[in-house]
Design an enzyme around this catalytic site. Structure first.
Site, short mmCIF file in Angstrom:
data_model
loop_
_atom_site.label_atom_id
_atom_site.label_comp_id
_atom_site.label_asym_id
_atom_site.label_seq_id
_atom_site.Cartn_x
_atom_site.Cartn_y
_atom_site.Cartn_z
N ASP A 102 0.85 -1.19 0.00
CA ASP A 102 0.00 0.00 0.00
C ASP A 102 0.89 1.25 0.00
O ASP A 102 1.72 1.41 0.90
CB ASP A 102 -0.89 -0.06 1.26
CG ASP A 102 -1.86 1.08 1.37
OD1 ASP A 102 -1.69 2.10 0.68
OD2 ASP A 102 -2.80 0.96 2.17
N VAL A 103 0.72 2.09 -1.00
CA VAL A 103 1.51 3.32 -1.08
C VAL A 103 1.32 4.17 0.17
O VAL A 103 2.28 4.73 0.72
CB VAL A 103 1.12 4.11 -2.35
CG1 VAL A 103 1.79 5.48 -2.36
CG2 VAL A 103 1.52 3.33 -3.60
N ASP A 104 0.08 4.30 0.63
CA ASP A 104 -0.23 5.12 1.80
C ASP A 104 0.50 4.61 3.04
O ASP A 104 1.19 5.36 3.75
CB ASP A 104 -1.74 5.09 2.03
CG ASP A 104 -2.27 6.35 2.70
OD1 ASP A 104 -1.47 7.26 3.00
OD2 ASP A 104 -3.48 6.44 2.91
N ASP A 105 0.37 3.32 3.31
CA ASP A 105 1.07 2.73 4.46
C ASP A 105 2.57 2.90 4.35
O ASP A 105 3.25 3.21 5.33
CB ASP A 105 0.74 1.24 4.57
CG ASP A 105 -0.61 0.98 5.18
OD1 ASP A 105 -0.68 0.67 6.37
OD2 ASP A 105 -1.62 1.12 4.45
N ARG A 118 0.22 12.15 1.79
CA ARG A 118 1.20 11.43 2.60
C ARG A 118 2.51 11.24 1.83
O ARG A 118 3.59 11.33 2.40
CB ARG A 118 0.64 10.07 3.02
CG ARG A 118 0.39 9.97 4.50
CD ARG A 118 -0.95 10.53 4.88
NE ARG A 118 -2.01 9.69 4.38
CZ ARG A 118 -3.31 10.03 4.43
NH1 ARG A 118 -3.66 11.20 4.92
NH2 ARG A 118 -4.23 9.24 3.96
#
Length: 658
Positions: free
Chosen positions: A385-388, A465
């Site tokens: 996951d890019v966000d994580d 983010r």
């Protein structure tokens, strides 16, 4: 002007919240909180079990308690049915599944609560108005004809990548759900044991007489008509597909699923995909004792949440990476040796879960990019996951800046994460969650996409983010950072807010954007900053908090708020997001921040946490929402600690990315 809380009262609130958060840390260093959706997933779990003749009466009784308590709790707004989020209106699909599950468990159709549910469902048009996935489940049990379900044949796995529809052109979550489902819908299995009833009482018109099944409100012409015509043709051609092609296609589906089975963390690490994998193996004649099937069932069981009050529900997935990363940020903001030690243990746990040895589906768009990210769940190697990844890298980098060296392994992890995130940037400067350039918007018009979430295009919250990560890594002058700033600024709505794809909704999006723009060095006096501040101040509730519910997502898709969009009841997580956003815009001394901070202090409970029944996370806008039980424990602490740090430093500038 009201003054923000400071001194002892603020210190005490922070200390109590810190101790509460530390108490939830697991022995190995990570945090994981309950992740709750609506009644749909536990209802689907009951259906899956009963389809295969499985019955655990004690567990079913506990799920019944959960479903009936939800029905009673949400009666003021759902009027006897079940909503998608707390205090929401009845949702047809969710209510049909909950009613069906209760009938499977044994609740009589003439019981008072079942009559209320049935009347509410019929008043909204009946079960024929259910969405595609609900109709698919009903078809499996013979409750509706299979023509109620749009056709996606297994042969889609044989289509070339240049074809208008290809499995690589839809999102990871759609991919893992749809691939096994194509086999199930083609084979059309029947329950292993008769269930002994039907659901005709939920239909205004007998299901076999229904000719027009609903699509999604977002679907547009001429695509909608074109795809409906294609479905009409496919419905009639189902038996004409050559057997050799069908065999090849089903083998490709099985190979895709088995490669990504993901051990006991399950296909895609999400419930619907896991359940469809079990149905697919059954259709293909794989015996129950086969390790693939045994593992798939074990993955389902890991999602079952048994509460101390005797209720049981099923989580849609687990969120340990996200929870651990966010908890680390909150505790880094709190400061102190105990918090730092706790964070280090969490980061040590995270570094061992970096995905470096699997080239996932993201490589279909970025074949030359080396892996180096984190999933959302315990394990989901094909789908980092890019966000994580950005949030984990931000936490590791902040720790080493404030507490010294983190070791070569963690340093290397941050570098790989930075490189992978930059490599995943889409054209136009934004980032999606799992894929790059997943922008084939016409596909949201296919009949199977009535939820409007078949794709994973760039969003402001994920981009925020990633931009914050680049800024904290001192890369503001680079091309990826400049393009990200331009993307975020261009996505601002006319009223000053930003849309929040993965959190409810404009408060979440505005927090994501303002923190990133501040980190990127955009002036607090920039017109976009000022418009966003004005929007947040205008949306503050009279009690000092902020709130927003799932109905603020536009009914026909897109990002622009509906005219009737309104603030909701104040919540702890959304109030914290608003405070963090305002402070990122330099508003630490504002009356809005003072009132918001006081709201948090006034609503902290005796355990040092905050009560929050509301769903402030988003799966699919207007379709599926999430109640992160960690949010009420993490974000208020984070916001109050940041306020204290800015006060103590006599500063109006947030100097970190998040």
């Amino acid at each position: 002007m009201a003054e923000a809380p400071r001194g002892k009262i603020l210190d005490t609130a922070i200390a109590n919240a810190r101790e509460a958060l530390l108490s939830h840390q697991n022995a190995d260093g990570h945090w994981v909180f309950e992740l709750e959706a609506d009644a749909t997933i536990p209802a689907e779990y009951v259906m899956l079990q009963r389809f295969f003749g499985k019955r655990d009466e004690a567990r079913e009784a506990a799920i019944r308690r959960y479903l009936r308590r939800l029905q009673e709790q949400e009666a003021p707004t759902a009027q006897g049915g079940w909503p998608l989020f707390h205090d929401g209106a009845l949702d047809i699909s969710c209510s049909v599944k909950a009613y069906f599950a209760l009938r499977l468990i044994g609740d009589a159709p003439d019981a008072a609560h079942m009559v209320r549910a049935r009347d509410a469902i019929l008043a909204k048009g009946g079960a024929a108005r259910s969405n595609v996935f609900t109709r698919g489940t009903l078809a499996l049990f013979g409750m509706v004809p299979w023509r109620a379900v749009p056709v996606i044949p297994p042969e889609i796995m044989l289509l070339p990548s240049w074809f208008p529809f290809h499995i690589g052109k839809i999102s990871y979550w759609a991919r893992t759900v749809v691939v096994p489902l194509t086999v199930v819908n083609a084979r059309r299995p029947k329950p292993l044991e008769p269930i002994g009833f039907d659901l005709r009482e939920l239909f205004v018109q007998p299901p076999e007489e229904v000719r027009e099944w609903p699509g999604g409100a977002h679907q547009q012409e001429p695509w909608a008509t074109l795809f409906r015509a294609l479905d009409w043709a496919l419905q009639r051609a189902q038996r004409l597909f050559p057997r050799t092609h069908r065999a090849r296609a089903e083998a490709a589906c099985e190979g895709f699923v088995t490669e990504r089975l993901n051990g006991e963390d399950g296909l895609g690490a999400i419930y619907p995909a896991m359940a469809n994998a079990i149905w697919m193996y059954h259709c293909l004649g794989v015996p129950d004792t086969d390790p693939r099937v045994v593992t798939a069932w074990a993955a389902i069981e890991k999602l079952v949440c048994e509460r101390t009050d005797g209720e049981v529900y099923v989580q849609p997935c687990l969120s340990p990476i996200w929870d651990t990363a966010l908890a680390s940020h909150a505790l880094l903001e709190v400061g102190g040796e105990e918090a730092a030690s706790s964070v280090k243990r969490g980061l040590d746990w995270l570094v061992e879960r970096e995905i470096t040895d699997v080239v996932g589906d993201w490589a279909w768009q970025r074949p030359d990019l080396a892996p180096g990210g984190w999933a959302f769940q315990y394990a989901n190697a094909h789908y980092p996951d890019v966000d994580d990844t950005a949030v984990v890298a931000l936490a590791m980098d902040r720790y080493r800046r404030e507490h010294g060296p983190i070791g070569e392994q963690m340093d290397a992890s941050v570098t790989r994460a930075r490189n992978w995130v930059v490599g995943m940037q889409s054209k136009g400067g934004g980032w999606g969650a799992f894929d790059a350039d997943n922008n084939y918007h016409y596909l949201n018009n296919i009949p199977f996409a009535d939820h409007g979430a078949l794709l994973d295009p760039p969003t402001v919250d994920v981009t925020g983010r990633c931009l914050a990560m680049l800024a904290q890594l001192e890369e503001n002058g680079t091309k990826p950072a400049r393009e990200a700033v331009d993307y975020v600024l261009a996505e601002q709505e006319a009223d000053g807010a930003w849309y929040g794809r993965w959190g409810v909704n404009y408060v979440y999006g505005t927090w994501s954007a303002l923190t990133a723009l501040n980190a990127a060095g955009v002036s607090h006096q920039h017109p976009s900053m000022r418009r966003a501040v004005a929007w947040l101040e205008g949306r503050q509730n009279a009690d000092g908090g902020w709130g927003e519910d799932g109905d603020t997502y536009p009914g026909k898709g897109g990002t622009r708020p509906d005219e009737l969009s309104r603030p909701g009841v104040s919540t702890s997580s959304q109030t914290a997001w608003a405070l963090l956003a305002l402070m990122a815009a330099g508003e630490v001394d504002s009356a809005a921040v003072a009132r918001g901070a006081r709201w948090l202090l006034e609503h902290q409970n005796a355990e040092g946490e905050w009560d929050e029944d509301d769903y402030t996370g988003t799966g699919f806008p207007r379709v599926f929402y999430l109640r992160y039980h960690g949010y009420r424990r993490i974000f208020p602490l984070w916001a109050l600690a940041r306020l204290r740090n800015l006060q103590n430093g006599n500063s109006r500038t947030v100097s970190v990315g998040l």
